[in-house]
Scaffold this active site. Structure first.
Site, mmCIF file in Angstrom:
data_model
loop_
_atom_site.group_PDB
_atom_site.id
_atom_site.type_symbol
_atom_site.label_atom_id
_atom_site.label_comp_id
_atom_site.label_asym_id
_atom_site.label_seq_id
_atom_site.Cartn_x
_atom_site.Cartn_y
_atom_site.Cartn_z
ATOM 1 N N LYS A 224 0.804 -1.103 -0.119
ATOM 2 C CA LYS A 224 -0.030 -0.022 0.000
ATOM 3 C C LYS A 224 1.008 1.371 0.005
ATOM 4 O O LYS A 224 1.902 1.065 0.207
ATOM 5 C CB LYS A 224 -1.129 0.165 1.159
ATOM 6 C CG LYS A 224 -2.084 -1.086 0.742
ATOM 7 C CD LYS A 224 -3.425 -0.922 1.665
ATOM 8 C CE LYS A 224 -4.243 -2.076 1.286
ATOM 9 N NZ LYS A 224 -5.588 -2.357 2.212
ATOM 10 N N ARG A 264 -2.871 -10.242 5.114
ATOM 11 C CA ARG A 264 -3.183 -10.359 3.445
ATOM 12 C C ARG A 264 -2.268 -9.680 2.779
ATOM 13 O O ARG A 264 -1.959 -8.555 2.931
ATOM 14 C CB ARG A 264 -4.731 -9.426 3.375
ATOM 15 C CG ARG A 264 -5.223 -9.562 1.925
ATOM 16 C CD ARG A 264 -6.539 -8.562 1.910
ATOM 17 N NE ARG A 264 -7.038 -8.910 0.562
ATOM 18 C CZ ARG A 264 -6.598 -7.935 -0.473
ATOM 19 N NH1 ARG A 264 -5.730 -7.066 -0.333
ATOM 20 N NH2 ARG A 264 -7.101 -8.060 -1.567
#
Ligand code: PMM
Length: 301
Positions: A224, A264
Site C-alpha cells: 500500500k 493479507r
C-alpha cells in the site's frame, strides 16, 4: 496469540495466518490485469498455496483509490470459475466483495470467508447473508466508496475514531444476527486513511487498542501507498508498489508479533516465512508441528 475466538471453517494454526491475494480484475492497485484471465488466476492461487498461503482471497472488484464500481453480474462472472476451482482443489477461499449476492454465490460454491471491505455498509443485506451462512466474516473499517474515500479521511484522533466506528459496526451486524465468533476485524489500512497524515502508522502502532474489541485482527498493508511514502527517495518520490514487498514482510513480522490473526499479502513466500519466524521466536521453537510440504494442511482442515 491474543485473539479469543478461532473463526469457523478456517485453518487453525498456532501462528498468524497468511491470506494470499488473487485479484481477478483489470485495474487493482498492485496486480491489476495480471490474473484477470480465470485460468491464470487459478494457477496463481494454487502457486500461492504452494508458497505457504493458508487462505486465498479472491476479488472481482478493484477497491484502489478512485476505482469505479463494476456490475454485480460482471463481478460474479470474474470470481465464479476461480472460487469454484480453488474450492474443488481443497483451498480455503475467501471472497472479497461488498455485495451480499456475490458473497452468497461464492459461499454456495464453497467459500469459507466473506471479506467485506465496507464492513456491511455498502449492502444492507450483507449482515443477514453472513448470519444465515455461518461463515467467517471480515468486517473492515470503511467510510465510503473508493472514488472519493480519501476525501473522507478527516480525523481528530484516527485511532479513537476508527475504533469507535468499528465498534458501532460490530454492534450493528451482531444485532442483525451475526454470531460474534464469525467476526474478524480489520482497521482498513489505506481506506479513507491518508499516507501524508500517517493515519495508517497510527493504527498499526495501536493494534492493541483493536485487540480490546475482542476479535481476531486482519492486517492488510501489503504494497500500500503508505509504505511507498515511507520509502520515498531523496527527491521525495514515493517508492512504487513493486518496491514495497520487503517493507510488507517487515509489517507482517511485526503484525504477527503483535498478535494479528492473519495478514493479507500479494507476495506470499517471504510473508509465509516471516509468520513462521515470528511463531518460532514466540514459542522458542517448541510448538512447531507443521512442515512446508503440506502448507495448508489440507488433510487436517
Ligand atoms: N485492501 C484491498 C482489498 N481487500 N480486504 C481487507 N480485508 N482489507 C484490506 O485492507 C483490503 C482488502 C486493496 O488492496 P489490493 O487492491 O492491493 O488487493
Amino acid at each position: 496469540m491474543t485473539p479469543m475466538n478461532k473463526p469457523p471453517g478456517l485453518p487453525d494454526r498456532d501462528r498468524c495466518l497468511v491470506m494470499g491475494v488473487v485479484n481477478v480484475t483489470p485495474d487493482s492497485f498492485s496486480d491489476g490485469g495480471a490474473w484477470f484471465d480465470p485460468g491464470r488466476a487459478i494457477e496463481h492461487g494454487l502457486r500461492l498455496v504452494e508458497e505457504g498461503a493458508d487462505i486465498i482471497d479472491v476479488g472481482g472488484e478493484s477497491t484502489r483509490p478512485g476505482a469505479q464500481r463494476v456490475s454485480r453480474d460482471e463481478e460474479i462472472r470474474r470470481v465464479d470459475p476461480v472460487v469454484r476451482e480453488l474450492v474443488r482443489q481443497g483451498v480455503p477461499v475467501s471472497i472479497d466483495t461488498m455485495r451480499a449476492e456475490v458473497a452468497d454465490h461464492a459461499v454456495q460454491a464453497g467459500a469459507r470467508l466473506v471479506n467485506d471491505v465496507s464492513g456491511g455498509l455498502a449492502d444492507p443485506s450483507m449482515a443477514r447473508l453472513v448470519a444465515g451462512s455461518g461463515v467467517a466474516y471480515v468486517l473492515m473499517h470503511w467510510r465510503g466508496y473508493s472514488h472519493d474515500m480519501q476525501n473522507r479521511a478527516v480525523y481528530t484522533d484516527v485511532v479513537k475514531e476508527v475504533h469507535e466506528e468499528l465498534r458501532q459496526r460490530l454492534d450493528s451486524v451482531v444485532d442483525e444476527g451475526v454470531d460474534p465468533r464469525q467476526i474478524i476485524l480489520d482497521p482498513g489500512l489505506g481506506f479513507a486513511k491518508r499516507p501524508e497524515h500517517a493515519h495508517n502508522w497510527a493504527l498499526l502502532s495501536h493494534l492493541d487498542t483493536f485487540h480490546e474489541l475482542g476479535h481476531p485482527l486482519l492486517v492488510a498493508g501489503s504494497r500500500k501507498r503508505f509504505l511507498g511514502r515511507l520509502l520515498s527517495d531523496a527527491e521525495g518520490h514515493e517508492r512504487v508498489f513493486t518496491g514495497c514487498d520487503d517493507a510488507t514482510v517487515a509489517l507482517t513480522t511485526l503484525s504477527a508479533d503483535r498478535g494479528a490473526w492473519c495478514v493479507r499479502v500479494h507476495d506470499v513466500r517471504p510473508n509465509a516465512d516471516a509468520v513462521r519466524v515470528a511463531a518460532a521466536w514466540r514459542t522458542g521453537g517448541t510448538e512447531l508441528d507443521e512442515g512446508r510440504a503440506d502448507p495448508i494442511g489440507r488433510s487436517g482442515l
